[in-house]
Design an enzyme around this catalytic site. Structure first.
Site, PDB file in Angstrom:
ATOM      1  N   GLY A  47       0.654  -1.171  -0.019  1.00 19.77           N
ATOM      2  CA  GLY A  47      -0.002  -0.135   0.160  1.00 19.77           C
ATOM      3  C   GLY A  47       0.783   1.321   0.196  1.00 19.77           C
ATOM      4  O   GLY A  47       0.495   2.280  -0.519  1.00 19.77           O
ATOM      5  N   GLU A 102       3.310   4.133   5.999  1.00 19.04           N
ATOM      6  CA  GLU A 102       2.168   3.531   5.800  1.00 19.04           C
ATOM      7  C   GLU A 102       1.282   4.248   5.068  1.00 19.04           C
ATOM      8  O   GLU A 102       1.162   5.179   5.117  1.00 19.04           O
ATOM      9  CB  GLU A 102       1.822   3.083   7.454  1.00 19.04           C
ATOM     10  N   ASP A 103       0.304   3.567   4.428  1.00 18.07           N
ATOM     11  CA  ASP A 103      -0.750   4.200   3.550  1.00 18.07           C
ATOM     12  C   ASP A 103      -1.902   4.753   4.376  1.00 18.07           C
ATOM     13  O   ASP A 103      -2.148   5.789   4.461  1.00 18.07           O
ATOM     14  CB  ASP A 103      -1.280   3.301   2.495  1.00 18.07           C
ATOM     15  N   ASP A 106      -5.919   2.579  10.555  1.00 18.01           N
ATOM     16  CA  ASP A 106      -7.253   2.261  10.788  1.00 18.01           C
ATOM     17  C   ASP A 106      -7.207   1.845  12.262  1.00 18.01           C
ATOM     18  O   ASP A 106      -7.339   2.836  13.231  1.00 18.01           O
ATOM     19  CB  ASP A 106      -7.595   0.969   9.537  1.00 18.01           C
ATOM     20  N   LYS A 134      -7.421   7.258  10.012  1.00 13.81           N
ATOM     21  CA  LYS A 134      -8.829   7.167  10.552  1.00 13.81           C
ATOM     22  C   LYS A 134      -8.803   7.004  11.998  1.00 13.81           C
ATOM     23  O   LYS A 134      -9.085   5.933  12.633  1.00 13.81           O
ATOM     24  CB  LYS A 134      -9.367   5.931   9.673  1.00 13.81           C
ATOM     25  N   PHE A 160     -14.378   3.267   3.117  1.00 16.49           N
ATOM     26  CA  PHE A 160     -13.259   2.511   2.563  1.00 16.49           C
ATOM     27  C   PHE A 160     -12.581   3.082   1.230  1.00 16.49           C
ATOM     28  O   PHE A 160     -13.410   3.323   0.273  1.00 16.49           O
ATOM     29  CB  PHE A 160     -13.800   0.994   2.148  1.00 16.49           C
ATOM     30  N   VAL A 161     -11.370   3.468   1.528  1.00 14.00           N
ATOM     31  CA  VAL A 161     -10.892   4.186   0.221  1.00 14.00           C
ATOM     32  C   VAL A 161      -9.901   3.377  -0.437  1.00 14.00           C
ATOM     33  O   VAL A 161      -9.243   2.471  -0.109  1.00 14.00           O
ATOM     34  CB  VAL A 161     -10.263   5.384   0.827  1.00 14.00           C
ATOM     35  N   ASP A 167      -5.564  -0.559  -2.289  1.00  7.69           N
ATOM     36  CA  ASP A 167      -6.319  -1.395  -2.983  1.00  7.69           C
ATOM     37  C   ASP A 167      -7.680  -1.997  -2.604  1.00  7.69           C
ATOM     38  O   ASP A 167      -7.991  -1.824  -1.370  1.00  7.69           O
ATOM     39  CB  ASP A 167      -5.536  -2.914  -3.235  1.00  7.69           C
ATOM     40  N   ARG A 173      -4.590   0.253  -7.106  1.00  5.10           N
ATOM     41  CA  ARG A 173      -3.509   0.985  -6.393  1.00  5.10           C
ATOM     42  C   ARG A 173      -2.748   1.786  -7.247  1.00  5.10           C
ATOM     43  O   ARG A 173      -2.055   2.832  -6.858  1.00  5.10           O
ATOM     44  CB  ARG A 173      -2.341  -0.237  -6.305  1.00  5.10           C
TER      45      ARG A 173
HETATM   46  P1  5GP Z   1      -5.034  -1.447  10.929  1.00  9.70           P
HETATM   47  O1  5GP Z   1      -4.214  -2.564  11.134  1.00  9.70           O
HETATM   48  O2  5GP Z   1      -4.754  -0.167  11.292  1.00  9.70           O
HETATM   49  O3  5GP Z   1      -6.550  -1.887  11.063  1.00  9.70           O
HETATM   50  O4  5GP Z   1      -5.308  -1.478   9.165  1.00  9.70           O
HETATM   51  C1  5GP Z   1      -4.161  -1.084   8.386  1.00  9.70           C
HETATM   52  C2  5GP Z   1      -4.167  -1.583   6.936  1.00  9.70           C
HETATM   53  O5  5GP Z   1      -5.557  -1.863   6.606  1.00  9.70           O
HETATM   54  C3  5GP Z   1      -3.739  -0.555   6.111  1.00  9.70           C
HETATM   55  O6  5GP Z   1      -2.257  -0.452   6.110  1.00  9.70           O
HETATM   56  C4  5GP Z   1      -4.392  -0.947   4.901  1.00  9.70           C
HETATM   57  O7  5GP Z   1      -3.591  -1.775   4.445  1.00  9.70           O
HETATM   58  C5  5GP Z   1      -5.623  -1.697   5.219  1.00  9.70           C
HETATM   59  N1  5GP Z   1      -6.708  -0.511   5.307  1.00  9.70           N
HETATM   60  C6  5GP Z   1      -7.371   0.212   6.276  1.00  9.70           C
HETATM   61  N2  5GP Z   1      -8.481   0.998   6.010  1.00  9.70           N
HETATM   62  C7  5GP Z   1      -8.396   0.887   4.614  1.00  9.70           C
HETATM   63  C8  5GP Z   1      -9.206   1.483   3.638  1.00  9.70           C
HETATM   64  O8  5GP Z   1     -10.191   2.352   3.695  1.00  9.70           O
HETATM   65  N3  5GP Z   1      -8.846   1.106   2.219  1.00  9.70           N
HETATM   66  C9  5GP Z   1      -7.809   0.189   1.969  1.00  9.70           C
HETATM   67  N4  5GP Z   1      -7.774  -0.078   1.017  1.00  9.70           N
HETATM   68  N5  5GP Z   1      -7.036  -0.187   2.964  1.00  9.70           N
HETATM   69  C10 5GP Z   1      -7.509  -0.002   4.159  1.00  9.70           C
HETATM   70 MG    MG Z   2      -0.932  -1.067   4.759  1.00  7.40          MG
END
Ligand code: 5GP
Ligand code: MG
Length: 188
Positions: A47, A102-103, A106, A134, A160-161, A167, A173
């Site tokens: 990402g 990091e992208d 969440d 977020k 969800f983006v 992706d 991507r």
């Molecule tokens: P976390 O572990 O913080 O819940 O999630 C992190 C990972 O979930 C991010 O690095 C990303 O890959 C994926 N992710 C979380 N939210 C989104 C979203 O809105 N869109 C996409 N494409 N991936 C997300």
């Molecule tokens: Mg990621």
């Protein structure tokens, strides 16, 4: 499938992103010039690949760059919670200052897992540079290491983006902007 017509709307345009990335790079560069050497930028694959590419070309300091891969998502839009490192670093980060790129943050589970992994490797500090954050979805607090700082590009509403590296089922991507995916793209 995989194009602009699949978007509900564009959230951050190509020029919004370029401007913010340039500001982030300036902020990080200013912090780096205050002493730190041995800085490693670690992109979280896949990402962060566009974000780190745009970010590091604006950092005018001798840095090294590597990638790490963490899996937490299946092909859906919700994290399964379990985080696994499926591709490790090549660079030895012992005693180094790591900027984890990091992208999107969440729940924070992926980053927290990666940070504790880097800590075990004996890094001096861990900063995080996330394009999107977020905060309303956070489940675990992201604890940095040493003098590490948290840099965030944009606060992202709870949608969800996709795009600019992110992706859905490995598609989108390559889009140069971040957009909200039409929900029918993943509910049908
Ligand atoms: P976390 O572990 O913080 O819940 O999630 C992190 C990972 O979930 C991010 O690095 C990303 O890959 C994926 N992710 C979380 N939210 C989104 C979203 O809105 N869109 C996409 N494409 N991936 C997300
Ligand atoms: Mg990621």
């Amino acid at each position: 499938m995989g194009s602009e017509s699949d978007m509900e709307r564009i959230l951050f345009s190509e020029s919004d992103i370029a401007k913010r990335v340039s500001d982030l790079a300036a902020e990080i560069s200013a912090d780096l010039s205050s002493g730190a050497d041995g800085v490693v930028f670690v992109g979280v694959a896949t990402g962060a690949f566009l974000f780190i590419a745009d970010l590091v070309r604006r950092i005018h300091a001798p840095i090294t760059i590597d990638f790490i891969r963490a899996e937490s998502y299946g092909s859906g839009t919700e994290s399964c919670g379990e985080v696994r490192i499926s591709c490790d670093l090549k660079v030895d980060v012992t005693g180094k200052h790591v900027v984890l790129v990091e992208d999107i943050v969440d729940t924070g589970k992926t980053l927290s897992h990666l940070i504790s992994y880097l800590k075990k490797k004996g890094v001096s500090s861990v900063s995080v540079c996330a394009l999107l954050d977020k905060p309303s979805r956070r489940k675990v607090e992201v604890k940095l290491v040493g003098s590490g700082k948290f840099y965030s590009g944009f606060e992202c509403p709870d949608y969800f983006v996709v795009g600019y590296g992110m992706d859905y089922a490995e598609l989108y991507r390559n889009l140069p902007y971040v957009g909200i995916l039409k929900s029918e793209m993943y509910t049908k």
